[in-house]
Design an enzyme around this catalytic site. Sequence first.
Site, PDB file in Angstrom:
ATOM      1  N   ASP A 120      32.278  42.806 -16.515  1.00 50.81           N
ATOM      2  CA  ASP A 120      32.581  41.900 -17.633  1.00 50.81           C
ATOM      3  C   ASP A 120      34.087  41.830 -17.816  1.00 50.81           C
ATOM      4  O   ASP A 120      34.770  42.849 -17.654  1.00 50.81           O
ATOM      5  CB  ASP A 120      31.952  42.449 -18.924  1.00 50.81           C
ATOM      6  CG  ASP A 120      31.373  41.342 -19.794  1.00 50.81           C
ATOM      7  OD1 ASP A 120      31.902  40.221 -19.744  1.00 50.81           O
ATOM      8  OD2 ASP A 120      30.394  41.607 -20.517  1.00 50.81           O
TER       9      ASP A 120
ATOM     10  N   HIS B 162      39.342  34.617 -18.750  1.00 50.41           N
ATOM     11  CA  HIS B 162      38.435  35.401 -19.603  1.00 50.41           C
ATOM     12  C   HIS B 162      37.518  36.310 -18.798  1.00 50.41           C
ATOM     13  O   HIS B 162      36.844  37.158 -19.361  1.00 50.41           O
ATOM     14  CB  HIS B 162      37.599  34.454 -20.471  1.00 50.41           C
ATOM     15  CG  HIS B 162      38.403  33.790 -21.544  1.00 50.41           C
ATOM     16  ND1 HIS B 162      38.449  34.245 -22.830  1.00 50.41           N
ATOM     17  CD2 HIS B 162      39.244  32.725 -21.498  1.00 50.41           C
ATOM     18  CE1 HIS B 162      39.260  33.486 -23.545  1.00 50.41           C
ATOM     19  NE2 HIS B 162      39.756  32.548 -22.759  1.00 50.41           N
TER      20      HIS B 162
END
Length: 746
Positions: free
Chosen positions: A653, A447
């Site tokens: 991110d 992730h």
Amino acid sequence: MASHVDHWLALARHTPLALLLDLDGTLIPFASTPGEARPSPELLTFLAKVAAAPGVTCAVVSGRPRSSLEEMFASVPELRLVAEHGAWRKGSGAWHPAAQVEVSALDELEQLFAPLLAAHAGSFVERKSASVCAHYRCVPAAEREAFLVGATALVERWLESHPSFDILDVVEAIEVRARHVNKGISLEWVRERAGVGVRCIALGDDVTDEDMFAVLGPGDDAILVGPGRRRSTLARWRLSDPPAVSDFLRWILAARQEGSGPDHALPVAMATYSRPRAGTSSERPRLLAISNRLPHLRERAEPSDKRNRNVGGLVSALEPVLAERHGLWLGWSGKSTPTAQASAVRTDAETSPSLAWIDLPEAWQGKYYNGLCNRGLWPLFHSFPGRVRFADDEWEAYVQANEAFAAAAGELVDPDAAIWAHDYHVLLVATALRRRGHRGPLGLFLHIPFPGADLFEMLPWAGQILDGLLDFDLVGFHTPGFAANFRECVSRFTPGQVGDDVVLHRGRRTRVQVFPIGIMPEGFQEPAEPATAADVAALVSSLGATRLVLGVDRLDYTKGIPERLLAFERLLRLFPEWRGKVSLVQVSVPSRADVPEYAEQRQIIETAVGRINGEYGESHWVPVRYLYRSYTRNHLALLYRTADVGYVTPLRDGMNLVAKEFVAAQDPTNPGVLLLSRFAGAAVELHEALLTNPYHADGMARDLDRALRMPAPERRGRHSALLETVSRTTALTWATDFVTALESVR
Ligand code: GDG
């Protein structure tokens, strides 16, 4: 029985066919010393015949050292040889090593055995390239137990500081070997030599052979050799002893003879003692998800906080996919045990999806979770080398935690179930599962970003992590850039062969694929509840501004909140016309508060908010409202919809779901503008957002100004393209695509 014979006839007659034969206990019986156990001249002649049969590749896959195999099988050059549990292989030419091993660690262990060997006559240590084996078969019976206790204690102490090795309970010996060197890695090597479309038959008698059984494909088969119900096994078939193995091989050769068939009965029996488990096979889950935390126990939501339960995109995505496939979700409860071991696994089938969890030892919270995960891997993978900190005991706790997850998984599913692991907490879980005999498809989705090779090299255990990742069949990333970084690291730091979307390493094929995660857009398009609407209206009127800029994040230094505040401050300085007209609302959800860097980040943010409000605030206008708390999804959705600018500016991110949620929540007739960091994974997909550089405060202030001034037609045009992307690749398509790819990897 007829169907067994049909099965074996089909397999025996297949071309190409590969036979992988363990030596001791399989081809030949045990003797008092390894030196005394040798193949007879008749057996050698017979093996030469087997190895020379057209379409057949025959390999002896043994734990013995190279020299011993070399000497025993000198007269059978057609045989392929694998020595030392896979560490060395010999095809038609010289011996080749299969993997690198920390030799100095094994030297040290060998020396530790010296006093024990001196105390017990008959014991001896056999040193191999990837293992050390302490034999006690010649120790007098009365002393064996004392030897075993002493040797086990010595090895277990040593393993505490050498987590990349493990202990094997082999027949009348204790063997310590490098985890990544096992008989399983020889399978792919034999396959390559046998040719396209090969089917394999693997025969073995002890636990080391289970590694070979574990990596067999659907067209292959395994046979356990031994007298009776000795232990659990992945083999479906059984042969009683070495003579029965020779009979079986004779039967195979006869079956391959054109025109004739075997003239003696098939000596193979169906194994009656496969892995004991609760429930019948049809009741057990076929798909298991593993993540560190379970959905309703995630960092941003305390178990007692019902508002936050099951609201995340991941849960909404996995729920239908797991339900459809009778799946289960395993994770850490977040609770600790006072012992040094993880708790037994517990399950709750009342939730949707069904959950299973373990408690982890208290010491691991600091070492595994706050330590290696959040002060090591998290900053490194997000490219914050200055914040990275590593410690050996944290790595060991990480290895143990991965072992604990694998052990729990082994309790919950059959060895052929599909397992989908999530994120940087469980990068080694495939290795642990394979060692435990899991042979079903294993996938990992990361992730967070995967860093470039120069950064990844800072990880002292870079090789182990890459080996761990390459024990999965499928590894998924959010963006092509992260996948490219991974391939680059594999080619720089492992001998693996790297293709566009596949890596071949230690006999395993790992698919590397991009699966950008999405959200469930409908959840952010529902009308606001009355109480929520009143609350948001009160917030907006308390600010005294007409325009609203909104930031929503977990409180984390990767999210760039101080940089965002600084750029907002620059906006007020560079464009004074906005003073009194625009306010920034920053929602920061508490996260990892017991990690010092996170507590420090909170301080930095609060100081900046105080400074900006002190300098610019007026009695009728609050420049920045900082909310250190979490909200319901319905509340968040209305905040998104009310905002003129979604201020989503992480320094780095993996994806950033807030960006997608902001898009989904907008009123299409009068949408707000998404100001998005070019360093969020989402920037790869959300081209129509206004992209910005959070490291450049003045530039970001100008982008903010542009967003605030953007005319309605441009806003609508950008938004409709963004909404199309967010609606097309959702959390559900992401999960379905991953699971479909996982189920078809082999
Ligand atoms: C990791 C990666 C990747 C936020 N405040 C509240 C709340 N949230 C929810 C948001 C969003 C989620 O938290 C945050 O997701 P992000 O994607 O922005 O970031 P991470 O938590 O760091 O997630 C990231 C993600 O995994 C998925 O792969 O995108 O890059 O770092 O869904 O809505 N939820 C509730 N109340 C809040 O106050 N209920």
